[in-house]
Design a protein around this motif. Structure first.
Motif, PDB file in Angstrom:
ATOM      1  N   ASP A 262      28.599  57.747  30.512  1.00  0.00           N
ATOM      2  CA  ASP A 262      27.563  57.415  29.542  1.00  0.00           C
ATOM      3  C   ASP A 262      26.804  56.171  30.014  1.00  0.00           C
ATOM      4  N   HIS A 263      25.517  56.323  30.365  1.00  0.00           N
ATOM      5  CA  HIS A 263      24.746  55.191  30.887  1.00  0.00           C
ATOM      6  C   HIS A 263      24.522  54.106  29.846  1.00  0.00           C
ATOM      7  N   ARG A 264      24.743  54.439  28.576  1.00  0.00           N
ATOM      8  CA  ARG A 264      24.568  53.451  27.514  1.00  0.00           C
ATOM      9  C   ARG A 264      25.825  52.618  27.298  1.00  0.00           C
ATOM     10  N   ALA A 265      26.907  53.019  27.939  1.00  0.00           N
ATOM     11  CA  ALA A 265      28.195  52.352  27.707  1.00  0.00           C
ATOM     12  C   ALA A 265      28.231  50.978  28.370  1.00  0.00           C
ATOM     13  N   ARG A 266      29.198  50.216  27.986  1.00  0.00           N
ATOM     14  CA  ARG A 266      29.420  48.894  28.569  1.00  0.00           C
ATOM     15  C   ARG A 266      29.626  49.012  30.083  1.00  0.00           C
ATOM     16  N   ARG A 267      29.104  48.032  30.822  1.00  0.00           N
ATOM     17  CA  ARG A 267      29.210  48.070  32.274  1.00  0.00           C
ATOM     18  C   ARG A 267      30.657  47.848  32.723  1.00  0.00           C
ATOM     19  N   ARG A 268      30.959  48.364  33.917  1.00  0.00           N
ATOM     20  CA  ARG A 268      32.293  48.213  34.483  1.00  0.00           C
ATOM     21  C   ARG A 268      32.601  46.726  34.649  1.00  0.00           C
ATOM     22  N   SER A 269      33.759  46.297  34.164  1.00  0.00           N
ATOM     23  CA  SER A 269      34.076  44.870  34.174  1.00  0.00           C
ATOM     24  C   SER A 269      35.579  44.645  34.092  1.00  0.00           C
ATOM     25  N   VAL A 270      35.977  43.425  34.396  1.00  0.00           N
ATOM     26  CA  VAL A 270      37.362  42.974  34.264  1.00  0.00           C
ATOM     27  C   VAL A 270      37.345  41.617  33.568  1.00  0.00           C
ATOM     28  N   THR A 271      38.230  41.449  32.592  1.00  0.00           N
ATOM     29  CA  THR A 271      38.357  40.183  31.878  1.00  0.00           C
ATOM     30  C   THR A 271      39.596  39.442  32.369  1.00  0.00           C
ATOM     31  N   ILE A 272      39.399  38.196  32.767  1.00  0.00           N
ATOM     32  CA  ILE A 272      40.467  37.364  33.320  1.00  0.00           C
ATOM     33  C   ILE A 272      40.671  36.157  32.411  1.00  0.00           C
ATOM     34  N   SER A 273      41.931  35.762  32.217  1.00  0.00           N
ATOM     35  CA  SER A 273      42.212  34.588  31.387  1.00  0.00           C
ATOM     36  C   SER A 273      43.058  33.584  32.163  1.00  0.00           C
ATOM     37  N   ASN A 274      42.928  32.337  31.765  1.00  0.00           N
ATOM     38  CA  ASN A 274      43.667  31.231  32.369  1.00  0.00           C
ATOM     39  C   ASN A 274      44.576  30.626  31.299  1.00  0.00           C
ATOM     40  N   PRO A 275      45.870  30.942  31.312  1.00  0.00           N
ATOM     41  CA  PRO A 275      46.769  30.430  30.271  1.00  0.00           C
ATOM     42  C   PRO A 275      47.293  29.025  30.564  1.00  0.00           C
ATOM     43  N   THR A 276      46.877  28.440  31.687  1.00  0.00           N
ATOM     44  CA  THR A 276      47.404  27.130  32.062  1.00  0.00           C
ATOM     45  C   THR A 276      46.649  26.007  31.371  1.00  0.00           C
ATOM     46  N   GLY A 277      47.141  24.815  31.528  1.00  0.00           N
ATOM     47  CA  GLY A 277      46.523  23.640  30.919  1.00  0.00           C
ATOM     48  C   GLY A 277      45.530  22.938  31.818  1.00  0.00           C
ATOM     49  N   LEU A 303      37.483  29.087  35.609  1.00  0.00           N
ATOM     50  CA  LEU A 303      38.019  29.275  34.267  1.00  0.00           C
ATOM     51  C   LEU A 303      38.572  27.950  33.770  1.00  0.00           C
ATOM     52  N   GLY A 304      38.103  27.532  32.603  1.00  0.00           N
ATOM     53  CA  GLY A 304      38.662  26.338  32.006  1.00  0.00           C
ATOM     54  C   GLY A 304      40.064  26.590  31.488  1.00  0.00           C
ATOM     55  N   ALA A 305      40.764  25.511  31.168  1.00  0.00           N
ATOM     56  CA  ALA A 305      42.114  25.630  30.622  1.00  0.00           C
ATOM     57  C   ALA A 305      42.099  26.465  29.350  1.00  0.00           C
ATOM     58  N   MET A 306      43.008  27.443  29.266  1.00  0.00           N
ATOM     59  CA  MET A 306      43.185  28.309  28.091  1.00  0.00           C
ATOM     60  C   MET A 306      41.918  29.113  27.777  1.00  0.00           C
ATOM     61  N   LYS A 307      41.125  29.423  28.795  1.00  0.00           N
ATOM     62  CA  LYS A 307      39.888  30.169  28.602  1.00  0.00           C
ATOM     63  C   LYS A 307      39.973  31.545  29.248  1.00  0.00           C
ATOM     64  N   LYS A 308      39.044  32.440  28.854  1.00  0.00           N
ATOM     65  CA  LYS A 308      38.932  33.745  29.481  1.00  0.00           C
ATOM     66  C   LYS A 308      37.466  34.060  29.726  1.00  0.00           C
ATOM     67  N   GLN A 309      37.222  34.958  30.676  1.00  0.00           N
ATOM     68  CA  GLN A 309      35.843  35.317  31.015  1.00  0.00           C
ATOM     69  C   GLN A 309      35.820  36.742  31.542  1.00  0.00           C
ATOM     70  N   THR A 310      34.716  37.447  31.248  1.00  0.00           N
ATOM     71  CA  THR A 310      34.532  38.809  31.722  1.00  0.00           C
ATOM     72  C   THR A 310      33.575  38.821  32.906  1.00  0.00           C
ATOM     73  N   PHE A 311      33.981  39.514  33.963  1.00  0.00           N
ATOM     74  CA  PHE A 311      33.170  39.603  35.179  1.00  0.00           C
ATOM     75  C   PHE A 311      32.780  41.058  35.420  1.00  0.00           C
ATOM     76  N   ASP A 312      31.493  41.290  35.627  1.00  0.00           N
ATOM     77  CA  ASP A 312      31.048  42.626  36.029  1.00  0.00           C
ATOM     78  C   ASP A 312      31.502  42.897  37.458  1.00  0.00           C
ATOM     79  N   ILE A 313      31.873  44.163  37.723  1.00  0.00           N
ATOM     80  CA  ILE A 313      32.377  44.518  39.058  1.00  0.00           C
ATOM     81  C   ILE A 313      31.663  45.783  39.560  1.00  0.00           C
TER      82      ILE A 313
END
Length: 356
Positions: A262-277, A303-313
């Motif tokens: 589906d071309h209307r769907a969300r783009r291919r991506s991976v979400t990464i989180s940093n659980p460290t301080g 990635l900042g401490a305790m943050k997450k971010q989604t990256f298009d791939i």
């Protein structure tokens, strides 16, 4: 040079013998005997004979439970929930018998296994274990024998990865086959690791048992399988002395959105989180799929401490029927890895969420 006669043997486990410190304290094995012809062995008496420990009518898997090197301890992992790994679809359709596998095999629908690249288990769940010592649940015999015994008692299907004997009467190298030291470096290769996978048809449960030598490297070259750096499994798994930025799951792969029609769907991506301080720079890090395709993260990624971010791939396709996803740092070393397997109804249009 890779190991010879690499493949997977699908069979029914029948009987096992284990060599303790009294029987053999130099190069002991757990011998798992199996049948690939569908025979009924329930009423038989078993006893191995001869130098090669043979039992007439059965094949043998020679599973190392001690190293012959100066570091004799082994690294041991068991995954009691392997059901979500994409390799199981390829395994279940195999007939009984030995299936030769060319090396390397790179792809979720291929069968060659790799301890570092196939994401078959969480590396941090490993234990460093001696061969045989007093006490409970503290050596290789204590942890391996119950898994084998249960597989026999419940008439499971087993899949033994390793190198077939020259006489074709059994299989060995049922352990990691890369990152070796000394003369064993000649056996290094990627996607040629040995292990024992167990499928319980009644429950549908899949279990994976994985063994490495304590002296083997925790990081290896993508092409040769030779060691990268000096960090061994002993170094990696002990409670002190770890490189904090390389401990698996110091940065998590939390979620993936895979390919959709589906071309209307969300783009291919991976979400990464940093659980460290502390903040984690991600410059020159890569996200890889099972086929070796990758997406380099932006030069300013962090990635900042305790943050997450989604990256298009866009350059790293992820299959809707199952794949592996690996996060590699700027030194080419694995930081985190996950796998997924399509569930009934499919996963298109829905994120795949990974538990940590």
């Amino acid at each position: 040079m890779p190991i010879k006669n690499y493949g997977v043997w699908k069979a029914k486990p029948v009987y096992y013998e284990v060599e303790d410190a009294v029987t053999d304290d130099i190069s002991p094995h757990l011998s798992l005997y199996f049948d690939d012809k569908g025979g009924d062995h329930s009423a038989r008496e078993f006893r191995s004979t001869g130098r090669h420990k043979e039992i007439r009518g059965l094949f043998r898997a020679a599973i190392n439970i001690k190293s012959i090197g100066n570091e004799s301890r082994l690294a041991y992992w068991v995954n009691h929930n392997l059901n979500n790994h994409p390799i199981i679809d390829s395994l279940t359709v195999l007939p009984l018998g030995f299936e030769p596998l060319e090396q390397p095999k790179q792809g979720y629908n291929e069968l060659g296994l790799d301890y570092i690249r196939s994401n078959l288990f969480n590396v941090n769940t490993g234990r460093v274990l001696p061969h045989d010592q007093p006490g409970l649940n503290n050596d290789m015999i204590d942890v391996l024998a119950p898994e084998v015994k249960q597989a026999i008692e419940q008439k499971a299907d087993i899949y033994v990865f390793g190198a077939q004997f020259e006489d074709r009467k059994g299989i060995h190298d049922v352990h990691m086959n890369q990152g070796n030291i000394g003369r064993f470096q000649r056996d290094d290769g990627v996607f040629q690791d040995g292990c024992l996978l167990i499928n319980y048809p009644d429950s549908g449960k899949w279990v994976g048992v994985f063994i490495g030598f304590g002296s083997q490297s925790a990081h290896t070259d993508d092409n040769t399988g030779h060691a990268i750096g000096s960090e061994t499994w002993i170094d990696y798994l002990r409670s002190t002395g770890r490189r904090k930025d390389l401990v698996e799951n110091s940065v998590h792969i939390d979620e993936a959105f895979v390919d959709s029609n589906d071309h209307r769907a969300r783009r291919r991506s991976v979400t990464i989180s940093n659980p460290t301080g502390h903040a984690m720079p991600l410059s020159a890090w890569k996200i890889q799929n099972s086929a070796g395709q990758f997406q380099a993260l932006p030069p300013d990624a962090a990635l900042g401490a305790m943050k997450k971010q989604t990256f298009d791939i866009p350059h790293c396709p992820l299959s809707s029927i199952g794949d592996t996803i690996t996060l590699v740092n700027d030194e080419g070393l694995k930081v985190d890895g996950v796998s997924y397997h399509a569930q009934p109804g499919g996963i298109e249009g829905q994120p795949v969420v990974f538990a940590h």
